[in-house]
Motif scaffolding. Structure first.
Motif, PDB file in Angstrom:
ATOM      1  N   GLY A  24       0.811  -1.210   0.000  1.00 60.82           N
ATOM      2  CA  GLY A  24       0.000   0.000   0.000  1.00 60.82           C
ATOM      3  C   GLY A  24       0.844   1.259   0.000  1.00 60.82           C
ATOM      4  O   GLY A  24       0.570   2.195  -0.754  1.00 60.82           O
ATOM      5  N   ILE A  25       1.897   1.273   0.830  1.00 60.98           N
ATOM      6  CA  ILE A  25       2.758   2.472   0.901  1.00 60.98           C
ATOM      7  C   ILE A  25       3.465   2.690  -0.444  1.00 60.98           C
ATOM      8  O   ILE A  25       3.451   3.790  -0.987  1.00 60.98           O
ATOM      9  N   ALA A  27       2.605   1.577  -3.392  1.00 59.41           N
ATOM     10  CA  ALA A  27       1.621   1.961  -4.415  1.00 59.41           C
ATOM     11  C   ALA A  27       1.126   3.383  -4.177  1.00 59.41           C
ATOM     12  O   ALA A  27       0.933   4.143  -5.125  1.00 59.41           O
ATOM     13  N   GLY A  28       0.949   3.726  -2.905  1.00 59.06           N
ATOM     14  CA  GLY A  28       0.474   5.066  -2.554  1.00 59.06           C
ATOM     15  C   GLY A  28       1.471   6.133  -2.986  1.00 59.06           C
ATOM     16  O   GLY A  28       1.091   7.170  -3.530  1.00 59.06           O
ATOM     17  N   VAL A  29       2.761   5.858  -2.764  1.00 56.86           N
ATOM     18  CA  VAL A  29       3.808   6.811  -3.174  1.00 56.86           C
ATOM     19  C   VAL A  29       3.781   6.963  -4.698  1.00 56.86           C
ATOM     20  O   VAL A  29       3.840   8.071  -5.233  1.00 56.86           O
ATOM     21  N   LEU A  31       1.262   6.427  -6.686  1.00 59.32           N
ATOM     22  CA  LEU A  31       0.025   7.127  -7.056  1.00 59.32           C
ATOM     23  C   LEU A  31       0.181   8.631  -6.820  1.00 59.32           C
ATOM     24  O   LEU A  31      -0.157   9.450  -7.673  1.00 59.32           O
ATOM     25  N   PHE A  32       0.767   8.960  -5.653  1.00 58.49           N
ATOM     26  CA  PHE A  32       0.984  10.373  -5.301  1.00 58.49           C
ATOM     27  C   PHE A  32       1.919  11.025  -6.331  1.00 58.49           C
ATOM     28  O   PHE A  32       1.666  12.126  -6.802  1.00 58.49           O
TER      29      PHE A  32
END
Lengths: 55, 466
Positions: A24-25, A27-29, A31-32
């Motif tokens: 998640g982290i 992928a989140g980075v 995505l951001f």
């Protein structure tokens, strides 16, 4: 370490709980980063169009 | 279990689905009071209904008609699902759409301060070609830092089956019949080719996930010892986006299948095709009662199923070929709400499976249909699969009240093709034996030869029905 008390009826699996935070982290980075890049591009494009209009 | 509680609805202590006089209800138990109240008060239910993502429901005010139950908080009556289907009967794009629907709902739930408790593919049903979420009790309050308990289930129910099909064949999705609770991570790493690691998301969601599962297996014999990690909202949103991208990146394999382009290679001309369509329509019109539900058991891409749908029937368009079913599913027109394409091998129909062998219904249990279309099917069953004609007639009797069936004689080139590579051990495969077999169960209502062909179309009605 974090624990939640709930009425879960599904065995989520410890390994799954651990790995999803890592994925998640990352992928989140990603995505951001993509969102930030897209916003920079849009702003640059708008700026270019504005300056072309001025000319 | 209450006498009319559905056999598939027993795992979640929050409630269960039951049947009373043919109407489906869902009981919400007192333990789920907080979750259900939040589901409504947060506006999530209204948002899901407004977007057509979940079946709507009405709350039953008069509870006197139900047996007393001290656990009961409320009873709701959900919008009915015309035909229950299962993930092992879906084509590739259907399973993919069901996966994307689950993620869309999860995102919306998070926006409303809730989270999906699970990610079972059985929480999705199709109304025609539209996937809808059916489990009103799948939502729990989301707390900052909470991990998604349905993550592994999502991977095993959706991502792995799609990935296995992507790298092999769409028919691989029927594995979900054996692996009813999803294809396990440990099996997936063995099934997938090495190159799967380079496909978007699979390295993380399948391979590293499996490794993590193995690493933590048996760790923490007491709940308090189990290693858990806080998952921030940022990470959870990232996880959802990554899952969405991974699912979207998976496509059905390109290889052609036996039936994928069937109508491009038929052995009869345009005139015969049109005459057959006209006869099917006329036979459907001859039925005393307008059929509400029609099963087309060799539907291919749904050409003939559409005739029944145009007459207002809800058509379950079965075919053995997942690619043909996918083609039907991806055709979009005004009949979408009346056409449910599904994968089914009628020679090996879906059995009753699951706990006590009644958790998921067999094909026969979900019938009988008001009318069955069996067009260009019988020769494949009789000659291709060695099914004697009386056995075929017996199955027809179990699945349909009326049958529109095409008989294809041995002189037809398609039958000749089937017999080309094998000995003709079918002396009884002729029109007389066919009529005798069907006549044992049905009343012949009409019989017409399809023009410009040697084929015959029959309309049989159940002996009991008038």
């Amino acid at each position: 370490m974090h624990h939640f008390v709930n009425f879960a009826y599904l065995d989520a699996g410890t390994g799954s709980m651990v790995i999803q935070s890592v994925i998640g982290i990352v992928a989140g980075v990603g995505l951001f980063g993509r969102k930030a890049l897209s916003s920079i591009r849009t702003r640059a494009k708008n700026k270019r169009m504005d300056s072309e209009k001025d000319v | 279990m209450l006498p009319n509680q559905l056999a598939s609805s027993y795992r979640d202590p929050a409630g269960f689905v039951f049947d009373l006089d043919g109407t489906i209800y869902r009981q919400i138990n007192k333990v789920a009071r907080e979750e259900f109240d939040l589901f409504i008060s947060s506006g999530l239910y209204d948002a899901l209904v407004a977007k057509g993502l979940i079946v709507s429901h009405t709350e039953v005010k008069d509870l006197k008609k139900f047996k007393p139950d001290s656990n009961r908080l409320a009873v709701i009556k959900p919008e009915p699902i015309p035909f229950i289907s299962y993930p092992y009967e879906w084509s590739f794009p259907q399973l993919r759409d069901a996966a994307l629907l689950t993620l869309k709902i999860q995102k919306l739930a998070l926006e409303h301060g809730m989270i999906l408790k699970d990610a079972s593919a059985y929480n999705v049903q199709f109304i025609g070609k539209k996937p809808v979420f059916i489990d009103t009790l799948s939502f729990a309050k989301y707390e900052e830092g909470q991990a998604w308990e349905g993550y592994r289930q999502f991977i095993e129910h959706f991502l792995i089956p799609l990935a296995v099909a992507h790298f092999s064949t769409e028919q691989a999705l029927t594995m979900l019949q054996t692996y009813m609770e999803g294809i396990p991570l440990s099996l997936a790493v063995g099934l997938l080719p090495k190159k799967a690691k380079f496909k978007k998301g699979l390295l993380a969601h399948v391979y590293l996930h499996e490794r993590s599962q193995r690493k933590h297996q048996g760790s923490g014999t007491k709940a308090a010892d189990a290693p858990t990690r806080k998952v921030s909202t940022f990470a959870l949103n990232g996880l959802m986006s990554s899952l969405e991208a991974s699912v979207t990146a998976l496509k059905p394999p390109k290889a052609a299948t036996e039936w994928g382009e069937y109508y491009e290679f038929t052995n009869y001309g345009d005139k015969a095709f049109k005459d057959k369509a006209k006869l099917v329509d006329s036979f459907l019109g001859q039925l005393n009662k307008k059929p509400q539900v029609v099963w087309d058991i060799g539907a291919n891409n749904g050409e003939f199923s559409e005739i029944a749908a145009k007459r207002g029937a809800y058509v379950v368009a079965w075919d053995i070929d997942a690619k043909a079913v996918a083609a039907n599913y991806q055709k979009h027109d005004k009949l979408d709400g009346l056409m449910l394409p599904l994968v089914q091998d009628v020679a090996v129909p879906s059995p009753a499976i699951g706990w006590e062998l009644n958790e998921r219904m067999s094909l026969v249990e979900r019938g009988p249909a008001d009318a069955v279309l069996a067009l260009a099917v019988i020769h494949h069953l009789a000659i291709g699969r060695n099914m004697p004609l009386p056995k075929i007639a017996s199955l027809m009797n179990r699945i349909g009240k009326s049958i529109i069936i095409e008989f294809i004689p041995k002189s037809d080139s398609k039958v000749k093709h089937l017999l080309a590579s094998r000995k003709d051990i079918f002396p009884d495969y002729d029109i007389e034996h066919f009529e005798m077999a069907m006549g044992a169960h049905f009343k012949l209502a009409s019989k017409k030869q399809i023009s410009h062909s040697e084929r015959w179309l029959y309309l049989y009605t159940n002996k009991k029905s008038v």
